[in-house]
Design a protein around this motif. Structure first.
Motif, PDB file in Angstrom:
ATOM      1  N   GLN A 537       0.817  -1.215   0.000  1.00 19.58           N
ATOM      2  CA  GLN A 537       0.000   0.000   0.000  1.00 19.58           C
ATOM      3  C   GLN A 537       0.853   1.268   0.000  1.00 19.58           C
ATOM      4  O   GLN A 537       0.622   2.190  -0.782  1.00 19.58           O
ATOM      5  CB  GLN A 537      -0.895  -0.022   1.238  1.00 19.58           C
ATOM      6  N   GLU A 538       1.837   1.281   0.871  1.00 21.68           N
ATOM      7  CA  GLU A 538       2.693   2.469   0.961  1.00 21.68           C
ATOM      8  C   GLU A 538       3.454   2.699  -0.347  1.00 21.68           C
ATOM      9  O   GLU A 538       3.602   3.838  -0.806  1.00 21.68           O
ATOM     10  CB  GLU A 538       3.685   2.311   2.129  1.00 21.68           C
ATOM     11  N   ILE A 539       3.922   1.596  -0.937  1.00 22.04           N
ATOM     12  CA  ILE A 539       4.659   1.737  -2.198  1.00 22.04           C
ATOM     13  C   ILE A 539       3.720   2.213  -3.309  1.00 22.04           C
ATOM     14  O   ILE A 539       4.066   3.075  -4.116  1.00 22.04           O
ATOM     15  CB  ILE A 539       5.367   0.424  -2.563  1.00 22.04           C
ATOM     16  N   MET A 540       2.494   1.667  -3.303  1.00 20.15           N
ATOM     17  CA  MET A 540       1.525   2.074  -4.331  1.00 20.15           C
ATOM     18  C   MET A 540       1.182   3.560  -4.218  1.00 20.15           C
ATOM     19  O   MET A 540       0.999   4.244  -5.228  1.00 20.15           O
ATOM     20  CB  MET A 540       0.237   1.237  -4.236  1.00 20.15           C
ATOM     21  N   THR A 541       1.130   4.047  -2.987  1.00 19.38           N
ATOM     22  CA  THR A 541       0.862   5.478  -2.796  1.00 19.38           C
ATOM     23  C   THR A 541       1.943   6.299  -3.495  1.00 19.38           C
ATOM     24  O   THR A 541       1.662   7.307  -4.149  1.00 19.38           O
ATOM     25  CB  THR A 541       0.839   5.828  -1.292  1.00 19.38           C
ATOM     26  N   ALA A 542       3.193   5.830  -3.352  1.00 17.41           N
ATOM     27  CA  ALA A 542       4.290   6.548  -4.021  1.00 17.41           C
ATOM     28  C   ALA A 542       4.210   6.378  -5.532  1.00 17.41           C
ATOM     29  O   ALA A 542       4.440   7.328  -6.288  1.00 17.41           O
ATOM     30  CB  ALA A 542       5.628   6.044  -3.503  1.00 17.41           C
ATOM     31  N   VAL A 543       3.856   5.161  -5.960  1.00 15.81           N
ATOM     32  CA  VAL A 543       3.757   4.906  -7.402  1.00 15.81           C
ATOM     33  C   VAL A 543       2.678   5.802  -8.009  1.00 15.81           C
ATOM     34  O   VAL A 543       2.813   6.315  -9.119  1.00 15.81           O
ATOM     35  CB  VAL A 543       3.445   3.421  -7.671  1.00 15.81           C
ATOM     36  N   ASN A 544       1.605   6.018  -7.259  1.00 13.35           N
ATOM     37  CA  ASN A 544       0.525   6.873  -7.766  1.00 13.35           C
ATOM     38  C   ASN A 544       0.775   8.358  -7.511  1.00 13.35           C
ATOM     39  O   ASN A 544      -0.117   9.179  -7.658  1.00 13.35           O
ATOM     40  CB  ASN A 544      -0.809   6.454  -7.120  1.00 13.35           C
ATOM     41  N   ASN A 545       1.989   8.668  -7.105  1.00 13.09           N
ATOM     42  CA  ASN A 545       2.391  10.049  -6.860  1.00 13.09           C
ATOM     43  C   ASN A 545       1.538  10.740  -5.813  1.00 13.09           C
ATOM     44  O   ASN A 545       1.266  11.931  -5.899  1.00 13.09           O
ATOM     45  CB  ASN A 545       2.367  10.863  -8.165  1.00 13.09           C
ATOM     46  N   ASN A 546       1.109   9.971  -4.815  1.00 11.29           N
ATOM     47  CA  ASN A 546       0.293  10.563  -3.768  1.00 11.29           C
ATOM     48  C   ASN A 546       1.060  10.779  -2.473  1.00 11.29           C
ATOM     49  O   ASN A 546       0.484  11.092  -1.451  1.00 11.29           O
ATOM     50  CB  ASN A 546      -0.927   9.679  -3.487  1.00 11.29           C
ATOM     51  N   SER A 547       2.364  10.548  -2.497  1.00 10.48           N
ATOM     52  CA  SER A 547       3.103  10.786  -1.253  1.00 10.48           C
ATOM     53  C   SER A 547       4.005  12.010  -1.408  1.00 10.48           C
ATOM     54  O   SER A 547       4.333  12.438  -2.517  1.00 10.48           O
ATOM     55  CB  SER A 547       3.923   9.553  -0.858  1.00 10.48           C
ATOM     56  N   GLU A 548       4.379  12.548  -0.270  1.00 11.81           N
ATOM     57  CA  GLU A 548       5.246  13.731  -0.251  1.00 11.81           C
ATOM     58  C   GLU A 548       6.588  13.404  -0.896  1.00 11.81           C
ATOM     59  O   GLU A 548       7.153  12.334  -0.627  1.00 11.81           O
ATOM     60  CB  GLU A 548       5.502  14.145   1.210  1.00 11.81           C
ATOM     61  N   PRO A 549       7.129  14.297  -1.737  1.00 14.13           N
ATOM     62  CA  PRO A 549       8.460  14.035  -2.288  1.00 14.13           C
ATOM     63  C   PRO A 549       9.492  13.924  -1.159  1.00 14.13           C
ATOM     64  O   PRO A 549       9.405  14.618  -0.158  1.00 14.13           O
ATOM     65  CB  PRO A 549       8.742  15.275  -3.147  1.00 14.13           C
TER      66      PRO A 549
END
Lengths: 565, 160
Positions: A537-549
């Motif tokens: 889930q956490e990785i997918m959030t990054a993959v979907n560009n939904n996490s803080e840079p």
């Protein structure tokens, strides 16, 4: 016992009597980790202060690195352990025991005595981080001066060698190791006795046994720990390895710059030569065996067994094609065995007490103990030897003391090619097979503990950056694959990932697995695949560009021809 | 900086001495290069040539080794070396911020020498004292449990 060994024993007794003739003996635990916090300065302070009535001894670390620098006071058969020692604390402790017979409580974290001396300070055996350990390879940690032959012999050192040389045939020693179920501690977990049995039958006049102490894994320091704390255990094990396989020469292979372990093992080898334990007619037997230290430059892949041989030969440390396997054609094309420091360091105790004794510890397929290095967000980082089969949870709690901040979120085990484990895996038993089933490897025994503040994407980026930097470049899937993966991960960290990035990573990982000569490429996708298992889930959030840079990461750059845009 | 002939001959003599006085028995291209860098702190061109002569291999053979291991350098380093660890344990315990601070204080970007040549900054993958992370090393001497203040003091001492 043979005459030669008896004589050494007698010499050791005289030596020890003299060393401990003073009523007051203070041991200062130095070593790489202690010196990072000024243990050297404390040692020098005490040596300057000491008069003829006090003995100051430099010893290696006992593994309680979270309490370093540590000094231990020996007085009237009691031992008092002082932790987080500074120069002034060391002076206070010294001054107290110079003038008093009673117990000095301040900064004492444990003691050993037949009597109850304090109600406030626990006995060493009552500390779980000590009592839950089973110290076989590390049995002398914190006790003896690294490389001092007679201190080692006084602890029954070289008795296994004496037994092997005069009461056992080489094939008996080999059989004993085989039967013990000992498996390689360097990462691959290959049965040690079986490996030795490939080398033993060869009648070649020159045969090598090599000890791999390269240990480039960040987060692991148990190989260097053995070298700098009790190098004679390794030297004895390596001679036994040579005897069991009818080998003639050995090298201890270690990276330049790690002066503390290098100096300790060189001292051990020199003292062994000077006392007839290495060279011709060892301990008066017919067995001849040579040993030398070989240094390598900075290269992680040099720890791979065929690359290691290239480095000893003085070349670039890139892996060789197999076959021929080292047992057939290894160092300078001679039959060769390569074993990790820890593996070899178990052998003296196995020979001394027998394989059945060794098998009594651990699990059915992973016998004996594991030496784990706990680092990161824990209360008690350090080096501990535990029976195989202990769960990760027990290790983190009983030895590591739990998190030093928020909850523990994940672990990184087995070096940068190992895996990332989430909480769901904390019930896993620490043994070779259960750890690989969980998606990680026990590997070299490094366990890096991360709390909630660590982003999983940031952690894998760091691991892949390490693997990219350290790829030797021989196989293009590894050389380019790691570079490409790092590019993709940088995109993920900067919220610039493309829709198919995860698939792309998988494809690269797969190419690396099938297209690389050694584990560096073959296992290069491990950090990502294991992290996906627990933190999708956490990785997918990054993959979907939904996490803080994430912040920029400083790493050395190593450009390669053909690097991808 | 181009060297004149007598300087070059002097350095060659030193290098020859280093190569033939190695304390370990097995002498190879790698062991020779390590020994030279250990005393000179870098590999001058003469080191490559003399190693090739001594080991009876080509200059290319020696270069292939010298260019491979990341510890070798080909220009003299600064008076002091500061190693900063970016390995995973140090990474998660805050080394990146400290590395950034070191860059700012030394006024350099990435690895390399300060303008005044006093300090060489190097990134290390692991210094081997992970239990005391974050770890820095000054001229091979370890400094554990680094903090903003400790980095500040360390660098001030180096640049004084």
């Amino acid at each position: 016992m043979t005459e030669k060994y008896l004589k050494l024993k007698d010499q050791a007794t005289v030596y020890i009597d003299k060393l401990y003739q003073n009523k007051l003996v203070i041991k200062v635990q130095t070593g790489t980790s202690g010196q990072a916090l000024g243990a050297d300065e404390i040692l020098n302070t005490l040596i300057t202060k000491a008069d003829k009535k006090t003995t100051i001894l430099e010893v290696g670390s006992m593994g309680f690195m979270y309490l370093e620098p540590i000094i231990v006071v020996y007085q009237n058969d009691n031992k008092f352990y002082y932790g987080n020692v500074t120069k002034s604390i060391a002076e206070d402790v010294f001054d107290h025991y110079q003038n008093n017979e009673n117990f000095y409580e301040e900064n004492c974290f444990a003691y050993e005595s037949d009597e109850t001396i304090s109600t406030k300070i626990p006995k060493l055996d009552d500390l779980p981080q000590f009592s839950k350990q089973l110290r076989i390879a590390t049995r002398n940690f914190g006790e003896i001066t690294p490389g001092d032959l007679f201190q080692y012999i006084a602890k029954d050192g070289y008795s296994a060698l004496n037994k092997a040389l005069f009461e056992m045939k080489p094939e008996d020693v080999l059989e004993e190791v085989k039967n013990s179920g000992l498996r390689g501690r360097g990462g691959a977990a290959f049965p040690t006795g079986l490996k030795w049995s490939f080398l033993a039958p060869s009648a070649a006049p020159v045969k090598y046994v090599l000890c791999n102490s390269e240990e480039g894994d960040p987060g692991a320091f148990n190989d260097k720990g053995i070298l700098e704390t009790d190098p004679h255990t390794l030297v004895e094990g390596l001679i036994l390895n040579g005897y069991a396989t009818n080998s003639t020469h050995s090298y201890v292979f270690i990276r330049q710059g790690h002066d503390i372990p290098i100096n300790a093992v060189e001292r051990a080898i020199k003292e062994a030569y000077n006392n007839g334990i290495l060279g011709k007619n060892i301990l008066g037997s017919n067995f001849n065996f040579e040993m030398e230290v070989s240094l390598t430059g900075d290269s992680y892949v040099a720890g791979e067994e065929t690359a290691l041989m290239e480095a000893i030969e003085g070349k670039r440390s890139t892996p060789r094609f197999k076959p021929p396997f080292p047992a057939a054609s290894g160092l300078w094309k001679k039959p060769t065995n390569i074993n990790n420091v820890k593996t070899i360091s178990y052998v003296p105790e196995i020979i001394k007490h027998g394989s059945e004794w060794f098998k009594g510890t651990g699990t059915e397929k992973s016998t004996g103990t594991a030496i784990v290095c706990l680092t990161g967000h824990l209360k008690r980082p350090g080096m501990y030897e535990i029976p195989m089969g202990m769960t990760i949870n027990e290790v983190l709690t009983d030895l590591g003391g739990g998190s030093n901040s928020s909850d523990i979120k994940m672990l990184q085990t087995g070096g940068p090619l190992g895996g990332v484990l989430g909480k769901d895996a904390f019930d896993t038993k620490i043994d070779f097979d259960e750890m690989s089933q969980a998606g990680a490897i026990l590997g070299s025994g490094g366990i890096i503990v991360c709390d909630e503040s660590v982003s999983v994407v940031d952690l894998i980026r760091n691991l892949v950056a390490f693997n990219q930097f350290e790829s030797c470049g021989k196989c293009f899937p590894c050389r380019l694959g790691n570079t490409h993966m790092l590019d993709v991960l940088e995109r993920l960290c900067n919220s610039k990932s493309k829709p198919d990035d995860l698939k792309l990573l998988e494809r690269i990982g797969n190419s690396m697995k099938i297209g690389s000569l050694c584990g560096h490429g073959q296992l290069g996708f491990n950090p990502i695949s294991s992290a996906l298992k627990y933190f999708e889930q956490e990785i997918m959030t990054a993959v979907n560009n939904n996490s803080e840079p994430l912040e920029k990461m400083y790493t050395p750059t190593r450009t390669r021809p053909g690097e991808l845009e | 900086m181009p060297k004149n002939k007598s300087d070059s001959e002097k350095i060659r003599n030193t290098i020859r001495e280093i190569i033939s006085n190695q304390k370990r028995k097995t002498v190879t291209v790698l062991s020779s290069l390590l020994a030279i860098q250990d005393s000179l702190h870098y590999l001058p061109d003469e080191a490559i040539e003399e190693t090739a002569i001594h080991c009876k291999v080509t200059i290319n053979d020696v270069w292939s080794v010298a260019s491979f291991y990341t510890n070798f350098r080909f220009t003299p380093p600064g008076n002091n070396t500061l190693d900063v660890c970016w390995g995973p344990t140090c990474h998660i315990t805050g080394s990146q911020k400290l590395i950034g601070q070191a860059h700012a204080q030394l006024e350099i970007e990435g690895e390399g020498e300060t303008k005044d040549g006093k300090v060489t900054l190097r990134y290390s993958t692991c210094l081997g004292a992970c239990a005391q992370s974050p770890v820095f090393a000054v001229n091979h001497e370890m400094h554990g449990k680094m903090t903003k203040n400790k980095v500040d003091q360390l660098i001030n001492k180096l640049t004084k």
